[in-house]
Design an enzyme around this catalytic site. Structure first.
Site, PDB file in Angstrom:
ATOM      1  N   ASP A  91       2.971  -4.846   7.936  1.00 64.01           N
ATOM      2  CA  ASP A  91       1.660  -4.197   7.881  1.00 64.01           C
ATOM      3  C   ASP A  91       0.592  -5.297   7.918  1.00 64.01           C
ATOM      4  OD1 ASP A  91      -0.663  -2.878   7.279  1.00 64.01           O
ATOM      5  OD2 ASP A  91       0.021  -2.061   5.358  1.00 64.01           O
ATOM      6  N   LYS A 122     -10.430  -1.110  10.099  1.00 70.07           N
ATOM      7  CA  LYS A 122     -10.563  -2.265   9.216  1.00 70.07           C
ATOM      8  C   LYS A 122     -10.884  -3.530  10.003  1.00 70.07           C
ATOM      9  CE  LYS A 122      -7.195  -0.518   5.827  1.00 70.07           C
ATOM     10  NZ  LYS A 122      -8.012   0.195   4.844  1.00 70.07           N
ATOM     11  N   HIS A 127       0.871  -1.177   0.000  1.00 71.84           N
ATOM     12  CA  HIS A 127       0.000   0.000   0.000  1.00 71.84           C
ATOM     13  C   HIS A 127       0.915   1.236   0.000  1.00 71.84           C
ATOM     14  CE1 HIS A 127      -2.843   2.921   1.772  1.00 71.84           C
ATOM     15  NE2 HIS A 127      -3.805   2.088   1.459  1.00 71.84           N
ATOM     16  N   GLN A 187      -4.570  -5.628   6.686  1.00 75.54           N
ATOM     17  CA  GLN A 187      -5.510  -6.446   5.922  1.00 75.54           C
ATOM     18  C   GLN A 187      -5.656  -7.854   6.491  1.00 75.54           C
ATOM     19  OE1 GLN A 187      -7.502  -5.511   3.533  1.00 75.54           O
ATOM     20  NE2 GLN A 187      -6.699  -3.438   3.370  1.00 75.54           N
ATOM     21  N   CYS A 207      -4.631   2.492  -3.814  1.00 74.79           N
ATOM     22  CA  CYS A 207      -3.411   2.988  -3.166  1.00 74.79           C
ATOM     23  C   CYS A 207      -2.234   2.063  -3.435  1.00 74.79           C
ATOM     24  CB  CYS A 207      -3.602   3.170  -1.657  1.00 74.79           C
ATOM     25  SG  CYS A 207      -4.897   4.298  -1.231  1.00 74.79           S
TER      26      CYS A 207
END
Lengths: 404, 147
Positions: A191, A217, A114, A194, A357
């Protein structure tokens, strides 16, 4: 168990919400917890000597402990509250990256990052004269072991990697990558924005150095993010944002800083959203990741099955189901994703269209944009049926104009 | 929602998918690029002037049906007009999309571009419809500077 009943918005609007990778809907348990905080416990934490402020402080710090336990951090002060994953990544880039990278050092990230785990590293690389290198994907939309072993070298000081791609849904073998990066002397920034909504994250098992995610999220309110960092790393780092509450003594020309975690939390924090994050964790734990995964498995495999039947659709995902999460990117050949999304919207189906993104990834794939349907625990096979029906409509509208 | 179905009509579809204005001009006096980074829409306008009249015009690029058809229809409308007329038409188009025009008669000068009137009901797509028109505004500015 009817999960949808817990989500007021999904009952108030007759939509199929397939954009949970952008942000999830919120269960009433989260909404009510936030409301209760403002009705009963709102005060500025760490400031007042009165009971209400002490209570707000306790709630805030208890949630920090809850987050630490949730991702199995050793200590609560390894949890820093930020406004989102982007801020967490910027914090690491500025306070660790700028200070520790030298000319000719290497930063290695994946092509599927991202922008938030990419643009800050470009900045660090330009400022420090270090090299920014990419791990690319193969024809199965995965980063091969050969690729990450080739790109992570003895010169690599930082590896930035997403656990799960917000475009492709590819799940990366982060535990193996972290282990290899450590052998080469690099630290790893993961990260999990997600992945944490869908699977258990254990920072000690992964041995991640830094790990970031956004609350919104994973059922929590907008405006709350988390940075996990190993204590020994965070302690050596300079503050990112300066101001109130992150200081110890302030003189006219000099300041000493507060210990962890306050050192990284300048100004009044979004306590309401922190409370909501705590409630979201409670909700996820009550439902349980096993249940979430079995719901998603059923819905996503049904979606893959149905979408594969439409011969005008191109799917951008790995054929290896165990390496794929609940995000499906696709295109109707010859039709722009924005047109598809508008037509789907007119049928009450919310999907994302665009570059998500991830412009370098799009360029690498040789496309401008994709349609993206992302699924979560409140989605059902009926949502998939609506998606497919709306896609059929979109294709029919364009069919006779598409250049074959 | 029948409004959307109305919108993706024959006119829009033909202009977006099979536009005869989508080509390179043999020679041109001005060209200008426009893009919407968010959606990846990219166009390049080419203009050939004869005095202050837009003698020929074409575009290249790629994007959604709305951005592409809007570009093509704009060219159809502006070809043969003077720079001054073009400026007025562009202004009217932008005002129409922003719903600032009460007097429907004013819209007549837009010719086929009036088809985009209801794009205002699809706020997510307004940028797509405006791309070409804003790009043409920039191009005209560039042309006027050169004079």
């Amino acid at each position: 168990m009817n999960i949808k009943e817990d989500f007021p918005l999904l009952n108030n609007r007759a939509i199929s919400y397939l954009d949970s990778s952008a942000t999830t809907q919120k269960p009433k348990q989260v909404i009510e917890a936030v409301q209760k905080f403002y009705e009963q416990s709102n005060a500025n934490p760490h400031r007042g000597a009165y009971e209400l402020s002490v209570e707000a402080t306790e709630i805030y710090e208890e949630t920090r402990k809850k987050v630490a336990d949730f991702i199995h951090a050793k200590q609560a002060e390894e949890i820093i509250f930020t406004k989102n994953a982007s801020e967490s990544l910027n914090l690491v880039a500025y306070s660790y990256g700028l200070e520790n990278l030298r000319q000719d050092d290497e930063i290695v990230i994946s092509i599927m990052e991202h922008h938030s785990n990419l643009v800050p590293w470009q900045y660090v690389s330009k400022k420090t004269g270090s090299q920014l290198n990419y791990m690319y994907i193969n024809e199965e939309f995965e980063i091969s072991e050969k690729e990450w072993k080739e790109k992570i070298t003895n010169k690599t000081k930082i590896v930035g990697i997403t656990h799960s791609s917000n475009v492709l849904g590819t799940i990366n073998p982060i535990k193996e990558i972290i282990q290899y990066a450590h052998e080469k002397g690099a630290i790893v920034v993961v990260d999990v924005s997600q992945s944490i909504p869908h699977m258990k994250i254990d920072v000690q098992d992964l041995d991640a150095d830094f790990l970031v995610f956004s609350g919104h999220k994973m059922l929590a309110p907008l405006g709350i993010g988390v940075l996990y960092g190993k204590k020994e790393l965070l302690e050596k780092m300079s503050p990112f944002l300066m101001g109130g509450e992150m200081i110890e003594y302030v003189y006219e020309q000099e300041t000493t800083f507060a210990p962890l975690p306050q050192k990284f939390e300048a100004g009044t924090q979004n306590v309401g959203a922190v409370v909501g994050l705590g409630a979201a964790i409670n909700y996820l734990q009550t439902v349980g990741y096993d249940t979430i995964q079995s719901i998603e498995q059923e819905v996503v495999s049904y979606a893959n099955e149905q979408l594969s039947k439409l011969d005008y659709i191109t799917l951008y995902e790995t054929p290896n189901g165990e390496h794929h999460s609940s995000v499906i990117s696709f295109n109707i050949q010859g039709v722009h994703p924005h047109d598809v999304a508008s037509i789907l919207d007119s049928e009450g189906v919310c999907i994302r269209s665009g570059n998500h993104c991830a412009q370098p990834l799009m360029r690498y794939l040789g496309i401008d944009s994709t349609c993206r349907a992302s699924f979560y625990l409140y989605n059902t096979k009926e949502d998939v049926d609506r998606l497919v029906k709306a896609l059929e409509k979109a294709y029919k509208m364009f069919e006779k104009y598409i250049k074959k | 929602m029948s409004e959307l179905d109305d919108f993706y009509n024959e006119l829009i579809m033909e202009h977006s998918m099979n536009s005869y204005h989508k080509k390179q001009l043999g020679s041109c006096d001005f060209c200008e690029k426009g893009h919407n980074p968010n959606c990846g829409d990219e166009i390049e306008l080419q203009v050939k002037l004869n005095g202050n009249v837009i003698e020929d015009m074409a575009f290249t690029g790629h994007g959604c049906a709305i951005s592409q058809s809007s570009t093509s229809i704009m060219i159809e409308t502006l070809k043969g007009k003077t720079i001054q007329e073009a400026k007025e038409i562009i202004q009217t188009f932008i005002e129409m999309i922003k719903r600032e025009i009460k007097d429907e008669e004013k819209l007549e000068k837009l010719e086929d571009a009036i088809a985009f009137k209801n794009i205002a009901n699809m706020p997510a797509r307004v940028k797509c419809a405006l791309l070409a028109w804003h790009t043409m505004e920039d191009l005209i500015q560039q042309a006027e500077k050169k004079e």
